[in-house]
Scaffold this motif. Structure first.
Motif, PDB file in Angstrom:
ATOM      1  N   ILE A  31       0.849  -1.193   0.000  1.00 24.10           N
ATOM      2  CA  ILE A  31       0.000   0.000   0.000  1.00 24.10           C
ATOM      3  C   ILE A  31       0.886   1.245   0.000  1.00 24.10           C
ATOM      4  CG2 ILE A  31      -1.889   1.189   1.136  1.00 24.10           C
ATOM      5  CD1 ILE A  31      -2.592  -1.576   0.071  1.00 24.10           C
ATOM      6  N   SER A  32       0.555   2.192  -0.842  1.00 20.72           N
ATOM      7  CA  SER A  32       1.245   3.479  -0.886  1.00 20.72           C
ATOM      8  C   SER A  32       0.323   4.564  -0.366  1.00 20.72           C
ATOM      9  CB  SER A  32       1.688   3.806  -2.316  1.00 20.72           C
ATOM     10  OG  SER A  32       2.253   5.099  -2.383  1.00 20.72           O
ATOM     11  N   LEU A  33       0.888   5.455   0.441  1.00 20.09           N
ATOM     12  CA  LEU A  33       0.081   6.555   0.974  1.00 20.09           C
ATOM     13  C   LEU A  33      -0.299   7.557  -0.095  1.00 20.09           C
ATOM     14  CD1 LEU A  33       1.819   7.348   4.380  1.00 20.09           C
ATOM     15  CD2 LEU A  33      -0.278   6.072   3.991  1.00 20.09           C
ATOM     16  N   ALA A  34       0.384   7.527  -1.224  1.00 16.62           N
ATOM     17  CA  ALA A  34       0.073   8.480  -2.285  1.00 16.62           C
ATOM     18  C   ALA A  34      -1.341   8.272  -2.822  1.00 16.62           C
ATOM     19  CB  ALA A  34       1.092   8.354  -3.417  1.00 16.62           C
ATOM     20  N   GLY A  35      -1.827   7.036  -2.773  1.00 18.49           N
ATOM     21  CA  GLY A  35      -3.179   6.780  -3.270  1.00 18.49           C
ATOM     22  C   GLY A  35      -4.268   7.274  -2.358  1.00 18.49           C
ATOM     23  N   ILE A  36      -3.990   7.389  -1.049  1.00 19.28           N
ATOM     24  CA  ILE A  36      -4.995   7.830  -0.085  1.00 19.28           C
ATOM     25  C   ILE A  36      -4.634   9.178   0.524  1.00 19.28           C
ATOM     26  CG2 ILE A  36      -5.707   5.486   0.463  1.00 19.28           C
ATOM     27  CD1 ILE A  36      -3.897   5.504   2.847  1.00 19.28           C
ATOM     28  N   SER A  37      -3.562   9.790   0.043  1.00 20.17           N
ATOM     29  CA  SER A  37      -3.145  11.075   0.584  1.00 20.17           C
ATOM     30  C   SER A  37      -4.054  12.191   0.082  1.00 20.17           C
ATOM     31  CB  SER A  37      -1.697  11.367   0.176  1.00 20.17           C
ATOM     32  OG  SER A  37      -1.304  12.649   0.602  1.00 20.17           O
ATOM     33  N   PRO A  38      -4.383  13.181   0.930  1.00 16.66           N
ATOM     34  CA  PRO A  38      -5.261  14.283   0.505  1.00 16.66           C
ATOM     35  C   PRO A  38      -4.541  15.380  -0.260  1.00 16.66           C
ATOM     36  CG  PRO A  38      -4.707  14.539   2.814  1.00 16.66           C
ATOM     37  CD  PRO A  38      -4.056  13.265   2.369  1.00 16.66           C
ATOM     38  N   VAL A  39      -3.259  15.217  -0.578  1.00 15.10           N
ATOM     39  CA  VAL A  39      -2.481  16.254  -1.254  1.00 15.10           C
ATOM     40  C   VAL A  39      -2.118  15.775  -2.649  1.00 15.10           C
ATOM     41  CG1 VAL A  39      -1.568  17.110   0.924  1.00 15.10           C
ATOM     42  CG2 VAL A  39      -0.290  15.385  -0.343  1.00 15.10           C
ATOM     43  N   SER A  40      -1.814  16.752  -3.516  1.00 17.49           N
ATOM     44  CA  SER A  40      -1.479  16.421  -4.906  1.00 17.49           C
ATOM     45  C   SER A  40      -0.231  17.132  -5.412  1.00 17.49           C
ATOM     46  CB  SER A  40      -2.661  16.772  -5.826  1.00 17.49           C
ATOM     47  OG  SER A  40      -2.983  18.158  -5.732  1.00 17.49           O
ATOM     48  N   ASN A  41       0.367  18.042  -4.619  1.00 17.57           N
ATOM     49  CA  ASN A  41       1.593  18.712  -5.030  1.00 17.57           C
ATOM     50  C   ASN A  41       2.461  18.970  -3.810  1.00 17.57           C
ATOM     51  OD1 ASN A  41       0.746  21.360  -3.878  1.00 17.57           O
ATOM     52  ND2 ASN A  41      -0.746  21.304  -5.546  1.00 17.57           N
ATOM     53  N   VAL A  42       3.633  19.511  -4.046  1.00 16.26           N
ATOM     54  CA  VAL A  42       4.615  19.667  -2.985  1.00 16.26           C
ATOM     55  C   VAL A  42       4.175  20.703  -1.953  1.00 16.26           C
ATOM     56  CG1 VAL A  42       6.996  20.348  -2.490  1.00 16.26           C
ATOM     57  CG2 VAL A  42       6.510  18.921  -4.464  1.00 16.26           C
ATOM     58  N   LEU A  43       3.651  21.816  -2.408  1.00 15.87           N
ATOM     59  CA  LEU A  43       3.221  22.861  -1.467  1.00 15.87           C
ATOM     60  C   LEU A  43       2.101  22.360  -0.561  1.00 15.87           C
ATOM     61  CD1 LEU A  43       3.292  26.065  -3.721  1.00 15.87           C
ATOM     62  CD2 LEU A  43       4.952  25.348  -1.997  1.00 15.87           C
ATOM     63  N   GLN A  44       1.155  21.627  -1.116  1.00 15.01           N
ATOM     64  CA  GLN A  44       0.102  21.050  -0.289  1.00 15.01           C
ATOM     65  C   GLN A  44       0.663  20.031   0.694  1.00 15.01           C
ATOM     66  OE1 GLN A  44      -2.961  19.457  -2.816  1.00 15.01           O
ATOM     67  NE2 GLN A  44      -3.553  21.454  -3.643  1.00 15.01           N
TER      68      GLN A  44
END
Length: 396
Positions: A68-81
Motif C-alpha cells: 500500500i502506498s500513501l500516495a493513493g490515499i493522501s489528501p495532497v497532490s503537489n509539494v506545497l500542499q
C-alpha cells in the motif's frame, strides 16, 4: 421423657466411627447445569501500552502481496500542499481530559511553537507518487523562490531521510524577521537568499565577522566542514554552457551540466562530487543555512521513529495490524466515546489518561499518522494489505 439434653443429641456432633449420610443438595440457580467456561479476556495496560490478555501475536499476518502506498490515499497532490499538510497534522490536539496540569500543557504548546517549519524530503515523497516528478517539482519551486532546500550536515548518511529538508520561503523570511537580529543583519541575510535561491550555504566573504557571529548565535547559520571549489563560471540559472562543459574533468558534476541539470532531470538530493572537488578547511569558507531549534526537531523525529519501531519489535515477526499499532502508540488512553463513558459511570477501568503515556510525556503529542508517514518515506517500515484485518505494518 428426660428434660435434659446432652451434646450427643445435637445433629452437628457425630460420634467417632459414625457415617454421615451423603445428601446431594440441589442448586436453585438455573445456570448450574451449564458447562464451565474460562474467564472472559480483558484488556490490560502494562507500561502505559495496550495489550489484550490471551492475544496470540506469534502467528504471521496474511499478506495478499499488495504493498500500500500513501500516495493513493493522501489528501495532497503537489509539494506545497504536502508541506502544509505535514505542518497541520504533526501534532494531536490536547484533549479535555489530558491528565496534565496547566504548567505541563503550556510547556507542550511552547515546545511545539518553537519548532522550525521544515519538512523532511522523505516525508514529501511518502505523500506523493512518482519520486522523479516530485523532484522536478521541487527543483522548479526552488528556482521560482517559493521553497528552499536545507541540508543537515552529518545526517544524510547516518539517519535515513534526515539529510535534506524543505521550508517555504515566506516561513523562512518570517522567522528571520521575527528573531532578535537587528534589522540590518536580517535584511542582509534575506538579500543573500534572494540572490542564491538554489544554494543551501552562505559564503563567509559576503558577511562581516559581527554578522556571522550574530547569525550563528541566532541559529540561522552553522559551520561547514568542507568548502567546494567553484572556479567555473556559470550562466543564468546555474546551468553550464556546452563550451564550458567540454573543458571540465571527466566524471565531475560540472561535466554533466552542473547542479541545475542534475535537479531538472529528477535527481534526488544533490549530485555527488569527486573527492578532489571537496577541500577540507579548518575554519570553513562556507556556512550552512539552518533554522533555530533544528537539532531539537531532529531529536524528536529520531525518538518518534525509534518508538514506533520498538512497538513493532514487540511482535514476533515485527509486524502488526494498523489498528493495533495505533492503539499501542496512543497508549490505551481514556477516550470520550460512549463505551468509555459508560465504564466510568460503572466505576470500571476505561484506560489511562493521555498525560501518562509516552506520546505526551516524551513526544509532546506527536500524531501517529504523521510518524507513520515519516517512517514510510524513510523506508523503515512497509504498509501492506492483510486481506482479513485491514492494513498491516512491518519492519523493512
Amino acid at each position: 421423657m428426660p428434660l435434659y439434653l446432652n451434646a450427643s443429641h445435637s445433629s452437628r456432633i457425630r460420634k467417632p466411627g459414625s457415617k454421615t449420610p451423603s445428601v446431594k443438595r440441589s442448586s436453585s440457580s438455573p445456570f448450574s447445569t451449564l458447562p464451565r467456561r474460562k474467564p472472559v479476556q480483558r484488556r490490560k495496560s502494562v507500561g502505559n501500552e495496550i495489550h489484550v490478555a490471551g492475544e496470540d501475536e506469534s502467528e504471521k499476518l496474511d499478506d495478499t502481496g499488495q504493498v500500500i502506498s500513501l500516495a493513493g490515499i493522501s489528501p495532497v497532490s503537489n509539494v506545497l500542499q504536502a508541506i502544509k499538510h505535514s505542518h497541520g497534522s504533526m501534532f494531536s490536539d490536547v484533549p479535555e481530559r489530558a491528565g496534565m496540569n496547566s504548567t505541563r500543557i503550556a510547556e507542550v504548546l511552547n515546545f511545539r511553537r518553537s519548532l522550525p517549519s521544515i519538512v523532511s524530503l522523505a516525508h514529501i515523497h511518502a505523500l506523493l507518487a512518482a519520486s522523479t516528478r516530485t523532484e522536478r517539482e521541487v527543483a522548479n519551486l526552488i528556482a521560482a523562490g517559493n521553497i528552499r532546500k536545507l541540508s543537515v550536515s552529518g545526517r544524510g548518511n547516518e539517519v535515513p531521510g534526515l539529510g535534506e529538508f524543505l521550508v517555504q520561503t515566506e516561513d523562512l523570511e518570517a522567522k528571520i524577521q521575527d528573531s532578535r537580529l537587528d534589522s540590518s543583519t536580517a535584511g542582509k541575510l534575506i538579500e543573500l537568499l534572494h540572490q542564491q535561491p538554489r544554494s543551501s550555504t552562505v559564503s563567509v566573504k559576503s558577511l562581516s565577522a559581527g554578522e556571522i557571529t550574530a547569525l550563528r548565535n541566532a541559529g540561522f547559520l552553522v559551520s561547514s566542514g568542507i568548502s567546494r571549489k567553484s572556479s567555473v563560471a556559470t550562466t543564468a540559472g546555474n546551468r553550464l554552457t556546452p563550451a564550458t562543459i567540454s573543458r571540465q574533468a571527466s566524471g565531475s558534476v560540472e561535466a554533466a551540466g552542473g547542479e541545475a541539470t542534475f535537479e531538472s532531470l529528477g535527481g534526488i538530493g544533490s549530485a555527488r562530487s569527486n573527492s578532489c572537488d571537496l577541500v577540507p578547511t579548518g575554519s570553513g569558507s562556507e556556512l550552512i543555512l539552518s533554522l533555530p531549534n533544528t537539532g531539537v526537531y531532529l531529536r524528536l523525529i529520531n525518538d518518534a521513529r525509534a518508538h514506533l519501531l520498538h512497538l513493532l519489535g514487540k511482535s514476533k515477526h515485527k509486524e502488526a495490524p494498523l489498528y493495533l499499532l495505533r492503539e499501542r502508540w496512543d497508549g490505551a488512553v481514556d477516550s470520550d466515546n460512549k463505551v468509555s463513558n459508560a465504564k466510568r459511570v460503572r466505576g470500571e477501568y476505561a484506560g489511562v489518561l493521555p498525560g501518562r503515556t509516552k506520546k505526551w510525556k516524551q513526544l509532546y503529542g506527536l500524531n501517529f499518522d504523521w510518524v507513520l508517514e515519516e517512517c514510510l518515506g524513510a523506508g523503515l517500515v512497509e504498509l501492506f494489505d492483510t486481506g482479513s484485518v485491514g492494513h498491516g505494518i512491518r519492519v523493512v
